[in-house]
Design an enzyme around this catalytic site. Structure first.
Site, short mmCIF file in Angstrom:
data_model
loop_
_atom_site.label_atom_id
_atom_site.label_comp_id
_atom_site.label_asym_id
_atom_site.label_seq_id
_atom_site.Cartn_x
_atom_site.Cartn_y
_atom_site.Cartn_z
N HIS A 211 0.84 -1.14 -0.15
CA HIS A 211 0.01 0.16 0.28
C HIS A 211 0.76 1.31 0.24
O HIS A 211 0.73 2.84 0.56
CB HIS A 211 -0.65 0.11 1.57
CG HIS A 211 -1.81 1.05 1.40
ND1 HIS A 211 -2.20 2.55 1.96
CD2 HIS A 211 -3.13 0.95 0.16
CE1 HIS A 211 -3.29 3.03 1.54
NE2 HIS A 211 -3.92 1.84 0.96
N LYS A 213 3.39 3.80 -1.43
CA LYS A 213 2.90 5.58 -1.96
C LYS A 213 4.55 6.11 -1.57
O LYS A 213 4.64 6.89 -1.10
CB LYS A 213 2.18 6.08 -2.44
CG LYS A 213 0.70 6.06 -2.37
CD LYS A 213 -0.22 5.72 -1.31
CE LYS A 213 -1.89 5.25 -1.69
NZ LYS A 213 -2.00 3.67 -0.27
N ASP A 218 16.61 11.61 -8.22
CA ASP A 218 17.59 11.57 -8.22
C ASP A 218 18.22 11.19 -7.15
O ASP A 218 19.52 12.22 -6.64
CB ASP A 218 18.01 12.97 -8.79
CG ASP A 218 18.49 12.88 -9.96
OD1 ASP A 218 17.85 11.70 -10.69
OD2 ASP A 218 17.65 13.71 -10.72
N HIS A 384 -10.00 11.20 2.40
CA HIS A 384 -8.52 9.92 2.10
C HIS A 384 -7.66 10.25 2.56
O HIS A 384 -6.31 9.08 2.66
CB HIS A 384 -8.85 9.46 0.92
CG HIS A 384 -8.12 8.37 0.46
ND1 HIS A 384 -6.12 8.02 0.21
CD2 HIS A 384 -8.21 6.78 0.70
CE1 HIS A 384 -6.12 6.85 0.21
NE2 HIS A 384 -7.90 6.10 0.30
N LYS A 386 -4.21 10.77 5.39
CA LYS A 386 -3.89 10.08 6.27
C LYS A 386 -2.68 11.18 6.97
O LYS A 386 -1.23 10.79 6.85
CB LYS A 386 -3.25 9.02 6.10
CG LYS A 386 -4.13 7.29 5.25
CD LYS A 386 -3.96 7.71 3.81
CE LYS A 386 -4.24 7.06 2.36
NZ LYS A 386 -5.55 6.84 2.88
N ASP A 391 0.85 17.78 19.28
CA ASP A 391 0.97 18.58 20.52
C ASP A 391 0.76 19.63 19.06
O ASP A 391 0.46 20.34 18.08
CB ASP A 391 2.28 18.19 20.79
CG ASP A 391 1.57 17.81 22.65
OD1 ASP A 391 0.38 17.56 22.47
OD2 ASP A 391 2.58 16.84 22.61
#
Length: 466
Positions: A211, A213, A218, A384, A386, A391
């Protein structure tokens, strides 16, 4: 044999297969709850559970585990042989997390918050266009649509210019990707492969998806977050549009850890290692820990990551997730945070993309409200992203959902960043998100029709595989 004789024999054999599968589940399922659920279902209702177990019940993939842990050990030893940098005082409360993932908080990172798909992909395309030596790219989903074809063309152009391009996509997440899309990339000099935890194809293996991404250009510029390659991530596909998501751009030594995560997966799939380029020196202010988690780890690192992050909060914990299906450890940590006087807020979608998960999330949200956790539903479109804000100085952007798939079944990656300036950017973003949300009360559950409340409780029975 007559039909009246065949049917009882078939039923007997099916129940026998169910009992054998139940024994396998007891011996191999990762959690007691999952083992109990599978064993009970397979023993009593093999007619409806045996086929799903073939797809979802497998919990071992020893070859990948062995290779993964060997890579982790070598990277840890290399780090110990290299220049040792003590953990900064501002990161001390996350030292157990760094030790668990065999990682390092890299100081001096440059970070840029990329809000929504348009900003994220424009930054990624800009970096790709400037690539001179190597591009590493890994997404859970590639679609053959406008964005997917634009990405394909961008990679082909750099490959034609002599840049080495390496692409991984998940074999199940990208199941709809047509063969000609991949063949066009390969014909243009792009090395591209599907990821699977078994080198031999197995149509019965739906668990253990990659899952992550990741984009690295470079060796000096990295990207990670919640977005995949497809038009819906630009908010172009109703009814979930507009699509709300967040990505992160990072420059500095932490990019090396993104390369390392990609390299482990690439080596498993191909038996070779991609180039590992040194990062360019930058002058940022953030301390960044790259957290790569997955079911090959000796511990349940993703669940423990959330637990550590929640326990670190002293004043504020704001969390966004499309799927709110916490396990007992994470839910207990959230309850304890409330008891410490922490401002705990969780932002979830108001629209479902997976109806069963949405029903289970609704019931878990009701339980969370009872524990003093403030729950909100994002209104404009599907949420969607995450993201975690802790703090006034810590923020995380990742691919990790708050559900059992991320906790125990999927390979995930995130960046935990300790930096007041970056945390302030995340705070401004989340304040705007909460302003577009409606706070949930327990009345949402109480006023639901009986059949819907029943469906929520049935959906929660599937928490171990959601």
């Amino acid at each position: 044999m007559s039909l009246s004789q065949i049917l009882p024999l078939f039923a007997f054999l099916l129940h026998l297969a169910g009992i054998l599968a139940a024994m396998h589940a007891l011996m191999n399922t990762r959690t007691p709850q999952g083992a109990f659920a599978w064993a009970l279902g397979l023993s009593l209702l093999p007619y409806v559970t045996l086929v799903p177990y073939l797809y979802l019940g497998r919990s071992h993939f020893q070859g990948y585990v062995t290779l993964h842990r060997a890579h982790r050990q070598r990277l840890s030893q290399a780090s110990q042989r290299g220049e040792h940098v003590g953990i900064s005082e501002c990161c001390i409360r996350y030292s157990a997390l760094a030790q668990m993932v065999h990682g390092t908080f890299h100081p001096g990172q440059q970070l840029e918050l990329l809000i929504d798909g348009e900003a994220a992909f424009e930054a990624i395309f800009k970096a790709i266009a400037k690539a001179e030596r190597c591009i590493l790219m890994q997404f859970f989903i590639f679609h053959d649509d406008a964005l997917g074809r634009r990405m394909q063309q961008a990679l082909l152009e750099r490959a034609a210019a002599g840049v080495r391009v390496f692409v991984l996509f998940d074999g199940i997440g990208s199941h709809a990707l047509p063969r000609h899309y991949v063949e066009t990339l390969r014909a243009g000099g792009v090395a591209v492969y599907p990821f699977a935890t078994r080198r031999r194809p197995n149509r019965f293996q739906l668990n253990f998806r990659n899952h992550r991404k990741i984009v690295v250009v470079d060796g000096s510029m990295g990207f990670l977050g919640g977005l995949n390659v497809g038009d819906e991530y630009l908010g172009l596909k109703p009814p979930l549009a507009p699509w709300r998501d967040t990505h992160l751009q990072v420059a500095g030594p932490a990019v090396t850890d993104l390369q390392s995560s990609f390299a482990v997966d690439w080596h498993w799939v191909t038996g070779e290692l991609p180039p590992m380029l040194p990062p360019q020196p930058v002058h940022g202010s953030a301390h960044t820990l790259i957290v790569a988690t997955g079911p090959a780890d000796p511990q349940e690192t993703c669940s423990l990551f959330f637990t550590v992050a929640i326990n670190a909060a002293r004043k504020r914990l704001w969390l966004t997730t499309p799927y709110f299906v916490p396990d007992q450890a994470v839910m207990s940590a959230l309850r304890l945070a409330v008891m410490r006087g922490v401002d705990v807020r969780v932002l979830i979608p108001s629209r479902p993309d997976h109806f069963t998960v949405f029903l289970a999330s609704t019931l878990h949200a009701c339980d969370a409200i009872g524990a003093g956790i403030r729950m909100f539903r994002y209104q404009p479109g599907f949420m969607h992203q995450k993201v975690i804000l802790i703090d006034d100085n810590t923020a995380c952007v990742s691919s990790m959902n708050l559900d059992n798939r991320s906790f125990r079944l999927n390979f995930e990656i995130g960046a935990l960043n300790v930096d007041h300036a970056f945390a302030a950017d995340v705070e401004r973003m989340l304040v705007a998100d909460f302003e577009k949300a409606v706070e949930i009360t327990r009345e949402e559950y109480r006023r639901a029709p009986y059949w819907r409340r029943l469906a929520m409780h049935v959906a929660r029975l599937f928490d171990p595989i959601l």
